[in-house]
Design a protein around this motif. Structure first.
Motif, short mmCIF file in Angstrom:
data_model
loop_
_atom_site.label_atom_id
_atom_site.label_comp_id
_atom_site.label_asym_id
_atom_site.label_seq_id
_atom_site.Cartn_x
_atom_site.Cartn_y
_atom_site.Cartn_z
N GLU A 280 75.02 21.13 103.82
CA GLU A 280 74.66 22.02 104.93
C GLU A 280 73.44 22.87 104.56
N LEU B 98 69.80 23.07 106.40
CA LEU B 98 69.20 24.35 106.83
C LEU B 98 67.83 24.54 106.21
N GLU C 98 67.76 33.03 111.01
CA GLU C 98 69.15 32.61 111.21
C GLU C 98 69.58 31.62 110.13
N ALA C 99 68.70 30.66 109.83
CA ALA C 99 69.02 29.66 108.81
C ALA C 99 69.17 30.32 107.44
N HIS D 62 70.08 33.44 106.82
CA HIS D 62 71.36 34.18 106.79
C HIS D 62 72.53 33.23 106.57
N LYS D 63 72.48 32.06 107.24
CA LYS D 63 73.54 31.06 107.07
C LYS D 63 73.58 30.57 105.62
N ALA E 230 75.26 33.10 103.48
CA ALA E 230 76.72 33.10 103.69
C ALA E 230 77.37 31.89 103.02
N ILE E 231 76.71 30.75 103.13
CA ILE E 231 77.25 29.52 102.53
C ILE E 231 77.24 29.63 101.01
#
Length: 259
Positions: free
Chosen positions: A61, A65, A122-123, A125-126, A129-130
């Motif tokens: 993932e 991203l 956004e990517a 931040h993701k 988090a990941i």
């Protein structure tokens, strides 16, 4: 030899069956020493495999991203180059219509940059988090691998300590099964079926305190007399276990009455 085994008396069959029961009970005892360790080891191995798969999916993932970020950064670069070009073109326009057109193109590219930058943020931040999820999964994975190594070591030690005795008992059980099967295949099949369904694994029990040694329901005196005569196979009418005279089990009547 085979002829002699086929001609076993009922008493001899019952004695062999009880010896088989004792042997298999010893195998059960050895397995019990291992406790829940085999299941715990399997559960840990499954959980570790699940964590490894989850971490792999997280990394895939992140890679996707990062591709999004790269593509959006390319969009920003391209839009920036176009804005620079349009701003230069504005210096050479021949009329207001051309100027307004270039102005709108510049505004469109600026919006494109804002949109691309938003997608990059956004990517990013993701990804953060990941990565936090990966760190948590890695920590859990490391802990599980350590626990697994300890439990495997403990299980291997127990198996090593009991392996020889277990193999010895299994070989003895195999010989007894062959002996009984040659004499009475149906009796062996019945014993295995009873033992499989019995909670404590006992398919053969002796009479204790005038009752079945498996379910402890009282046995009528006439039935007890038939058991002592050892002329036929008798089963408990309540639990279905094969009943034998205490003497066959090497237990005296006094011991059976007091046990």
């Amino acid at each position: 030899m085979a002829k002699q085994e086929k001609e076993l008396t009922v008493e001899e069959r019952l004695k062999s069956l009880y010896d088989l029961q004792k042997t298999l009970s010893e195998v059960d005892r050895i397995k019990t020493e291992r406790g829940e360790l085999p299941l715990e080891v399997q559960d840990l191995e499954d959980e570790i495999e699940g964590l490894q798969t989850r971490i792999g999916n997280f990394k895939d993932e992140i890679e996707q991203l990062n591709t999004v970020i790269t593509n959006q950064q390319n969009t920003i670069d391209q839009s920036g180059a176009l804005i620079e070009k349009y701003e230069k073109d504005q210096d050479n326009v021949r009329n207001n219509r051309e100027y307004d057109y270039l102005t709108k193109e510049i505004e469109f590219q600026q919006l494109s940059i804002q949109s691309a930058q938003k997608k990059i943020d956004e990517a990013s931040h993701k990804i953060d988090a990941i990565k936090a999820q990966i760190d948590a999964a890695q920590t859990q994975l490391s802990d599980n691998e350590q626990v697994l190594a300890e439990k495997k070591g403990e299980l291997d030690t127990i198996i090593a300590d009991t392996k020889q005795e277990e193999e010895k008992q299994r070989e003895k059980a195999k010989k007894l099964e062959t002996k009984i099967n040659n004499a009475d295949p149906r009796l062996l099949s019945a014993f295995k079926r009873i033992r499989k369904n019995a909670r404590n694994g006992l398919g053969v029990v002796y009479v204790q305190r005038n009752a079945c040694g498996g379910c402890f329901n009282r046995i009528p005196a006439q039935r007890q007399m038939e058991i002592k005569m050892r002329k036929k196979i008798i089963v408990c009418e309540y639990c279905g276990r094969i009943l034998i005279d205490p003497a066959i089990a090497g237990v005296s009547d006094i011991e059976a009455k007091n046990s």
